[in-house]
Design an enzyme around this catalytic site. Sequence first.
Site, PDB file in Angstrom:
ATOM      1  N   GLU A  78       0.890  -1.172   0.000  1.00 19.57           N
ATOM      2  CA  GLU A  78       0.000   0.000   0.000  1.00 19.57           C
ATOM      3  C   GLU A  78       0.915   1.205   0.000  1.00 19.57           C
ATOM      4  O   GLU A  78       1.597   1.460   0.988  1.00 19.57           O
ATOM      5  CB  GLU A  78      -0.860   0.013   1.270  1.00 19.57           C
ATOM      6  CG  GLU A  78      -1.706  -1.219   1.492  1.00 19.57           C
ATOM      7  CD  GLU A  78      -2.879  -1.297   0.542  1.00 19.57           C
ATOM      8  OE1 GLU A  78      -3.216  -0.275  -0.088  1.00 19.57           O
ATOM      9  OE2 GLU A  78      -3.439  -2.391   0.404  1.00 19.57           O
TER      10      GLU A  78
ATOM     11  N   CYS B  69      -3.170   8.423   3.417  1.00 22.03           N
ATOM     12  CA  CYS B  69      -2.912   7.876   2.079  1.00 22.03           C
ATOM     13  C   CYS B  69      -4.105   8.108   1.174  1.00 22.03           C
ATOM     14  O   CYS B  69      -3.965   8.153  -0.043  1.00 22.03           O
ATOM     15  CB  CYS B  69      -2.621   6.390   2.194  1.00 22.03           C
ATOM     16  SG  CYS B  69      -3.846   5.523   3.175  1.00 22.03           S
TER      17      CYS B  69
HETATM   18  P1  NAP Z   1       8.325   4.903   4.699  1.00 20.27           P
HETATM   19  O1  NAP Z   1       9.453   5.808   5.000  1.00 20.27           O
HETATM   20  O2  NAP Z   1       8.321   4.196   3.402  1.00 20.27           O
HETATM   21  O3  NAP Z   1       8.283   3.862   5.917  1.00 20.27           O
HETATM   22  C1  NAP Z   1       7.257   2.920   6.016  1.00 20.27           C
HETATM   23  C2  NAP Z   1       7.686   1.803   6.907  1.00 20.27           C
HETATM   24  O4  NAP Z   1       8.731   1.073   6.280  1.00 20.27           O
HETATM   25  C3  NAP Z   1       8.238   2.226   8.266  1.00 20.27           C
HETATM   26  O5  NAP Z   1       7.759   1.331   9.245  1.00 20.27           O
HETATM   27  C4  NAP Z   1       9.740   2.063   8.089  1.00 20.27           C
HETATM   28  O6  NAP Z   1      10.406   1.840   9.297  1.00 20.27           O
HETATM   29  C5  NAP Z   1       9.752   0.835   7.228  1.00 20.27           C
HETATM   30  N1  NAP Z   1      11.003   0.587   6.532  1.00 20.27           N
HETATM   31  C6  NAP Z   1      11.829   1.457   5.945  1.00 20.27           C
HETATM   32  N2  NAP Z   1      12.878   0.807   5.392  1.00 20.27           N
HETATM   33  C7  NAP Z   1      12.702  -0.511   5.639  1.00 20.27           C
HETATM   34  C8  NAP Z   1      13.438  -1.690   5.356  1.00 20.27           C
HETATM   35  N3  NAP Z   1      14.572  -1.652   4.697  1.00 20.27           N
HETATM   36  N4  NAP Z   1      12.951  -2.881   5.789  1.00 20.27           N
HETATM   37  C9  NAP Z   1      11.793  -2.934   6.450  1.00 20.27           C
HETATM   38  N5  NAP Z   1      11.056  -1.850   6.763  1.00 20.27           N
HETATM   39  C10 NAP Z   1      11.495  -0.650   6.359  1.00 20.27           C
HETATM   40  O7  NAP Z   1       6.919   5.640   4.763  1.00 20.27           O
HETATM   41  P2  NAP Z   1       6.363   6.625   5.874  1.00 20.27           P
HETATM   42  O8  NAP Z   1       7.150   7.877   5.806  1.00 20.27           O
HETATM   43  O9  NAP Z   1       6.225   5.930   7.190  1.00 20.27           O
HETATM   44  O10 NAP Z   1       4.892   6.861   5.316  1.00 20.27           O
HETATM   45  C11 NAP Z   1       4.593   7.802   4.319  1.00 20.27           C
HETATM   46  C12 NAP Z   1       4.217   7.159   3.035  1.00 20.27           C
HETATM   47  O11 NAP Z   1       3.325   6.073   3.256  1.00 20.27           O
HETATM   48  C13 NAP Z   1       3.470   8.092   2.114  1.00 20.27           C
HETATM   49  O12 NAP Z   1       4.069   8.057   0.857  1.00 20.27           O
HETATM   50  C14 NAP Z   1       2.058   7.519   2.037  1.00 20.27           C
HETATM   51  O13 NAP Z   1       1.426   7.679   0.800  1.00 20.27           O
HETATM   52  C15 NAP Z   1       2.250   6.101   2.318  1.00 20.27           C
HETATM   53  N6  NAP Z   1       1.060   5.537   2.937  1.00 20.27           N
HETATM   54  C16 NAP Z   1       0.283   4.700   2.212  1.00 20.27           C
HETATM   55  C17 NAP Z   1      -0.840   4.142   2.790  1.00 20.27           C
HETATM   56  C18 NAP Z   1      -1.717   3.191   2.029  1.00 20.27           C
HETATM   57  O14 NAP Z   1      -2.549   2.540   2.662  1.00 20.27           O
HETATM   58  N7  NAP Z   1      -1.588   3.078   0.729  1.00 20.27           N
HETATM   59  C19 NAP Z   1      -1.170   4.439   4.112  1.00 20.27           C
HETATM   60  C20 NAP Z   1      -0.357   5.303   4.810  1.00 20.27           C
HETATM   61  C21 NAP Z   1       0.772   5.847   4.214  1.00 20.27           C
HETATM   62  P3  NAP Z   1      11.190   3.011  10.091  1.00 20.27           P
HETATM   63  O15 NAP Z   1      10.161   4.002  10.469  1.00 20.27           O
HETATM   64  O16 NAP Z   1      11.786   2.307  11.231  1.00 20.27           O
HETATM   65  O17 NAP Z   1      12.191   3.556   9.118  1.00 20.27           O
END
Ligand code: NAP
Length: 516
Positions: free
Chosen positions: A256, A295
Amino acid sequence: MKVLASYVSGAWVEGKGKPQTLVNPANEEPLAHASTEGIDFGAALAFARKKGGAALRAMTYGERGELLRAMSRVIHGNRDPLLDLAMANGGNTRSDAKFDVDGASGTLAFYAELAKELGGRKVLLDGDAVQLARGPRFVGQHILSPRRGVAVHVNAFNFPAWGLGEKAACALLAGMPIVVKPATSTAIVAHRIVELIVEAKILPEGALSLVAGPPGDLLDHLTGEDVLSFTGGGSTAAALRAGAPIVHDSVRVNVEADSLNSAVLGPDADASSDTYNAFLRDVARDMTQKTGQKCTAIRRIFAPRALAEQVAEDLRSRLQDVVVGDPTADKVTMGPVATASQLRDVRAGIERLASEAKRLLGDGPLSPVGAPAGKGYFVPPTLFFIDRPTEAQHVHAHEVFGPVATVMPYDSPSEAVALVRRGGGGLVTSVYADDRAAVAELALGIASAHGRVVVTSAKIADQTPGPGTVLPHSIHGGPGKAGGGEELGGVRGLGFYSQRTAIQGDRAILEAVLAS
Ligand code: NAP
């Protein structure tokens, strides 16, 4: 300073090394530390598979539903302290925090009810048995049974409670143990929810684990019957998809990700109608709820050319009433974005949009209410206008994850469809129209580019919660840029955590074997 421990292999474990500091985004005060260094994730996943998986598979769908009900109750019973944590760590207003926390308890309760219908079964039938030969006895029956691995849930920072609850509901009901990994920056709420569930001894040992902090090598330990459900940014998703177990062992992955959701005012719009008012209400709420960090939030607003300037003016006037500040201060209706890096990203996104759009709101000085001078990650509601959207690039390509949206005129419904589709695949788009021909052209024209389309017309204008609310009855997810994933959707949500198998054989034997 509170230290967030992880819950793995049936015990709370603190990581070593230099921790990450979690802060209050309204004043930048530190709230907690989190580290996962030194935690043996391989052993944690093995423990979940062995202990949690076996215990869950020994239960029926109905029994697992009762676990979800107890989880829902414990979250709801601790609602106020959870809301306080969400306000402090997430920059949420109380209403934003309810959206997240009640979303978690509500989704768990929904699946607890659904489990009653699945009842005493341990395997689900998928459709009816089909005769496969000339005689009536040789048949094929598709079934769904729980995968014998572990479900790793990686969540985004914006919904620490709902993200945990909606993924947990489907996985646990389907019979898979879960390892929950909330985004580190806002992990306090998810951490407390797991603490409450563990303290209440709701789940069998190994059914729920928590990684409170950076992921380390967690995903390197996935194996072929495991699943990874990821919510977050598209670039993170792309990196995770290249992981060795995912590529070589076919670990099932659901993503997602980003989405340039649109709201389309129909060509039949009348500015004095209930439909028009619902459109303004939904856009203004979606832009500011959770400071636009949803999102599903509306990023692109399309209106018939004759009405576009009025739409922009009506929105501008609604958004001017938004009070930005520390969500614990009186009268504040929109808090900060969640982290310093989000603030940088949102500001960069605003500058990119400003290079091709006229800024109608959000340019002036900002004095957040109740925040110490110069502190906090605040962004004003920001509204843009683009007169020639077919010629624009950034607005159709980059999600700005904050209180930012752009009004654009369209000249025909087919042009509106083409403009919406330039978002490259989205989670949800909403259409506001009463004319059936217009609804058919718009809704069906954009359907295949989305996981969800919300059609709002006068007679249901006061009944819909708006496109930003994900209801567990319908699917959540979308193609292309949105990640290509699919969650929830009632019983459909269990499919990801189950293996579909076609069992072929004697009808009488299969009926006896699959009776429960
Ligand atoms: P993010 O930076 O991509 O991080 C998301 C998750 O991935 C965090 O828990 C992060 O952990 C983890 N992560 C990062 N690198 C990883 C790795 N190498 N291995 C495993 N896990 C890893 O996103 P965000 O800043 O939290 O969220 C913002 C984005 O999410 C926006 O672009 C938004 O559109 C999207 N979003 C989409 C939805 C949907 O349902 N489609 C819902 C909400 C948000 P850490 O925090 O520990 O780095």
